[in-house]
Design an enzyme around this catalytic site. Structure first.
Site, PDB file in Angstrom:
ATOM      1  N   LYS A 216       0.816  -1.211   0.000  1.00  0.00           N
ATOM      2  CA  LYS A 216       0.000   0.000   0.000  1.00  0.00           C
ATOM      3  C   LYS A 216       0.855   1.269   0.000  1.00  0.00           C
ATOM      4  O   LYS A 216       2.028   1.261   0.346  1.00  0.00           O
ATOM      5  CB  LYS A 216      -0.988  -0.035   1.162  1.00  0.00           C
ATOM      6  CG  LYS A 216      -2.052  -1.106   0.936  1.00  0.00           C
ATOM      7  CD  LYS A 216      -3.219  -1.030   1.877  1.00  0.00           C
ATOM      8  CE  LYS A 216      -4.291  -2.040   1.425  1.00  0.00           C
ATOM      9  NZ  LYS A 216      -5.463  -2.052   2.310  1.00  0.00           N
ATOM     10  N   ARG A 256      -3.350 -10.555   4.447  1.00  0.00           N
ATOM     11  CA  ARG A 256      -3.686 -10.583   3.014  1.00  0.00           C
ATOM     12  C   ARG A 256      -2.529  -9.945   2.263  1.00  0.00           C
ATOM     13  O   ARG A 256      -2.232  -8.769   2.451  1.00  0.00           O
ATOM     14  CB  ARG A 256      -4.985  -9.816   2.774  1.00  0.00           C
ATOM     15  CG  ARG A 256      -5.477  -9.816   1.333  1.00  0.00           C
ATOM     16  CD  ARG A 256      -6.779  -9.024   1.219  1.00  0.00           C
ATOM     17  NE  ARG A 256      -7.322  -9.059  -0.124  1.00  0.00           N
ATOM     18  CZ  ARG A 256      -6.990  -8.215  -1.102  1.00  0.00           C
ATOM     19  NH1 ARG A 256      -6.095  -7.263  -0.858  1.00  0.00           N
ATOM     20  NH2 ARG A 256      -7.543  -8.316  -2.297  1.00  0.00           N
TER      21      ARG A 256
END
Length: 317
Positions: A216, A256
């Site tokens: 991210k 994840r």
């Protein structure tokens, strides 16, 4: 199939985006054969679950129609399920989730936490499958404007608690619920770091917690070069592995990730070392509001003994 909600080891969820515009791997697995091969490879590298998504949820992304989303994911899910691969469907639409479950998916990963489609609770309840309820405040196009909190951890915890209460009221079994703090979804970099530093407060909700920081943008900004240019997504793997390992040590049930092998290797080391746990310090735990990573205060301490340590036989959540 093993009940992953009660897994004795940390669950690694491998990301498989069959979209043209996902922030990290958009377009790479749009072809059915490429997508299936990648899912099988992720399973071989250590993923317990392959998360198949057909709609990008990156900040600013436009939505696709349900038929397009379903057409992207259903053939991949059928092929992976036929190959014995455990699959979750990454969707906020009840119709897509229902079709995916029929095609062989066994888990619903709902980034909206049930808010985007009120029929999702019925689908999950009737299927009896695990449901990941992520913290969410709105769709990708406008979520940047929703990143306002009094105390991000307390607010996220309260809002997740409401999503859980609504799921239970709809008849979803408590032992089918997983929560996710939703890093990057209506969150600034500073919010993401604070949620990470205070993760035990969210684990204390009492439900398995899924943590997803993989590649991210806040990791890219942390690793920016001397000119302030963020680290490219493909070069954020070491930081992703570090965040995932810290999350599991803080009590997360699963992570994840895009890079399964690196994360699985790090977790193997963690387990071989006796599964040491992080213990939150009682000192102030605020992180800087400039988006920087937390400094000396607020970083949980490592402890392998005492009430916060878990024996090898206890599930890691």
């Amino acid at each position: 199939m093993t009940d992953l909600v009660r897994a004795q080891a940390p669950v690694v969820m491998g990301v498989l985006n069959v979209t043209p515009d996902s922030f990290s791997d958009g377009g790479r697995y749009a072809d059915l054969d490429a997508a299936v091969a990648h899912g099988v490879r992720l399973r071989a590298e250590g993923a317990a679950l392959i998360d198949v998504g057909g709609e990008s949820t990156r900040p600013g992304a436009d939505r696709v129609d349900p038929a397009t989303e379903a057409a992207r994911v259903l053939p991949v899910i059928r092929e992976l399920a036929a190959a014995g691969v455990a699959v979750s469907i990454d969707t906020s639409r009840a119709s897509v989730a229902e079709a995916a479950l029929t095609a062989g998916a066994t888990v619903v990963n709902d980034v909206s936490g049930g808010l985007a489609d009120p029929d999702m609770a019925r689908v999950v309840r009737d299927a009896g499958c695990p449901w990941v309820l992520m913290h969410w405040r709105g769709h990708s196009r406008g979520m940047r404007d929703l990143a306002t909190y009094t105390d991000v951890v307390a607010d996220v915890r309260a809002e997740l608690g409401r999503r859980v209460d609504e799921a239970l009221a709809a008849g979803v079994a408590a032992d089918r619920i997983i929560v996710d703090p939703g890093l990057g979804f209506a969150k600034t970099a500073a919010h993401n770091w604070e949620l990470s530093a205070r993760l035990p407060e969210l684990v204390a909700l009492g439900f398995p917690l899924l943590f997803g920081a993989s590649r991210k943008s806040y990791l890219g900004r942390l690793l920016a070069d001397a000119d302030g240019e963020p680290r490219p997504t493909a070069d954020r793997e070491a930081a992703t592995v570090a965040t995932s390992l810290l999350a599991v040590a803080a009590g997360a049930w699963g992570v994840r990730v895009h890079d399964v092998r690196g994360t699985a290797d790090a977790l193997a080391v963690w387990q071989a070392t006796g599964r040491p746990r992080l213990v939150a310090e009682p000192a102030a735990h605020r992180v800087g509001q400039d988006g920087a990573a937390p400094g000396g205060t607020g970083v949980p301490a490592v402890g392998a003994a005492g009430p916060a340590a878990r024996p090898e036989s206890e599930p890691a959540r």
